[in-house]
Design a protein around this motif. Sequence first.
Motif, short mmCIF file in Angstrom:
data_model
loop_
_atom_site.label_atom_id
_atom_site.label_comp_id
_atom_site.label_asym_id
_atom_site.label_seq_id
_atom_site.Cartn_x
_atom_site.Cartn_y
_atom_site.Cartn_z
N GLY A 126 12.17 15.74 -16.17
CA GLY A 126 10.98 16.23 -16.86
C GLY A 126 9.84 15.24 -16.88
O GLY A 126 9.36 14.79 -15.84
N GLY A 127 9.39 14.87 -18.08
CA GLY A 127 8.24 13.99 -18.26
C GLY A 127 8.47 12.56 -17.81
O GLY A 127 7.51 11.80 -17.65
N TRP A 128 9.70 12.18 -17.59
CA TRP A 128 9.99 10.84 -17.10
C TRP A 128 9.50 10.64 -15.66
O TRP A 128 9.46 9.51 -15.17
N ASN A 129 9.15 11.74 -14.98
CA ASN A 129 8.57 11.61 -13.64
C ASN A 129 7.27 10.81 -13.69
O ASN A 129 6.96 10.08 -12.74
N ILE A 130 6.52 10.93 -14.76
CA ILE A 130 5.30 10.15 -14.91
C ILE A 130 5.63 8.67 -15.01
O ILE A 130 4.98 7.82 -14.40
N VAL A 131 6.66 8.34 -15.77
CA VAL A 131 7.08 6.94 -15.92
C VAL A 131 7.53 6.38 -14.57
O VAL A 131 7.19 5.24 -14.22
N VAL A 132 8.28 7.17 -13.82
CA VAL A 132 8.72 6.73 -12.49
C VAL A 132 7.51 6.50 -11.59
O VAL A 132 7.43 5.48 -10.89
N GLY A 133 6.56 7.41 -11.60
CA GLY A 133 5.36 7.27 -10.77
C GLY A 133 4.55 6.04 -11.12
O GLY A 133 4.13 5.28 -10.25
N PHE A 134 4.34 5.81 -12.42
CA PHE A 134 3.60 4.63 -12.83
C PHE A 134 4.39 3.35 -12.59
O PHE A 134 3.83 2.29 -12.33
N GLY A 135 5.72 3.42 -12.69
CA GLY A 135 6.55 2.25 -12.39
C GLY A 135 6.42 1.84 -10.93
O GLY A 135 6.30 0.64 -10.62
N PHE A 159 0.82 -1.21 0.00
CA PHE A 159 0.00 0.00 0.00
C PHE A 159 0.85 1.26 0.00
O PHE A 159 0.48 2.27 -0.60
N GLY A 160 2.01 1.19 0.64
CA GLY A 160 2.91 2.34 0.65
C GLY A 160 3.41 2.69 -0.74
O GLY A 160 3.51 3.87 -1.10
N LEU A 161 3.75 1.69 -1.53
CA LEU A 161 4.20 1.95 -2.90
C LEU A 161 3.09 2.55 -3.75
O LEU A 161 3.34 3.46 -4.55
N MET A 162 1.88 2.07 -3.58
CA MET A 162 0.77 2.62 -4.37
C MET A 162 0.48 4.07 -3.96
O MET A 162 0.23 4.91 -4.82
N LEU A 163 0.55 4.35 -2.67
CA LEU A 163 0.34 5.74 -2.22
C LEU A 163 1.49 6.64 -2.63
O LEU A 163 1.27 7.79 -3.02
N LEU A 164 2.72 6.14 -2.55
CA LEU A 164 3.88 6.92 -2.97
C LEU A 164 3.78 7.30 -4.45
O LEU A 164 4.07 8.44 -4.83
N SER A 165 3.35 6.36 -5.27
CA SER A 165 3.23 6.66 -6.70
C SER A 165 2.15 7.71 -6.96
O SER A 165 2.32 8.58 -7.80
N LEU A 166 1.05 7.62 -6.20
CA LEU A 166 -0.01 8.62 -6.35
C LEU A 166 0.49 10.00 -5.95
O LEU A 166 0.27 10.98 -6.67
N VAL A 167 1.18 10.08 -4.83
CA VAL A 167 1.74 11.36 -4.38
C VAL A 167 2.77 11.87 -5.38
O VAL A 167 2.82 13.08 -5.67
N TRP A 168 3.61 10.98 -5.92
CA TRP A 168 4.64 11.37 -6.90
C TRP A 168 3.99 12.05 -8.10
O TRP A 168 4.43 13.12 -8.54
N PRO A 225 8.94 16.01 -8.68
CA PRO A 225 9.91 15.67 -7.65
C PRO A 225 11.35 15.67 -8.13
O PRO A 225 12.25 15.99 -7.36
N ILE A 226 11.63 15.31 -9.37
CA ILE A 226 13.00 15.39 -9.90
C ILE A 226 12.96 16.31 -11.11
O ILE A 226 12.48 15.94 -12.18
N PRO A 227 13.47 17.53 -10.98
CA PRO A 227 13.30 18.50 -12.07
C PRO A 227 14.09 18.17 -13.34
O PRO A 227 13.68 18.56 -14.43
N ASN A 228 15.18 17.45 -13.24
CA ASN A 228 16.04 17.23 -14.41
C ASN A 228 15.51 16.18 -15.38
O ASN A 228 15.96 16.12 -16.52
#
Length: 85
Positions: free
Chosen positions: A63-72, A37-46, A58-61
């Motif tokens: 860019g759009g890969w933040n979405i990929v990290v969140g969904f991962g 549940f922590g991973l699912m909530l962390l991804s939602l917050v991300w 969360p990581i400015p450098n």
Amino acid sequence: MPESKPRRKKNSQPQESRQSAHAIDKPMPGWYKPVMFGLMLLSLVWIIVYYVSQTLYPIPNIGGWNIVVGFGIAMVGFFMTTGWK
């Protein structure tokens, strides 16, 4: 017309040994459910932070890969649900 007799199944192995390792109920470790549940909530917050900050965090450098990290992170949490008993 006479009916034929049903065949008997041979019991060459005891019932316990025919069950697979997955069929035996093992208790889940205490950390499994909070991590899942922590991973699912962390991804939602991300992902929410990414959109609310107008793509600066969360990581400015990256860019759009933040979405990929969140969904991962979310996918890891959702894959963990398949092992939850």
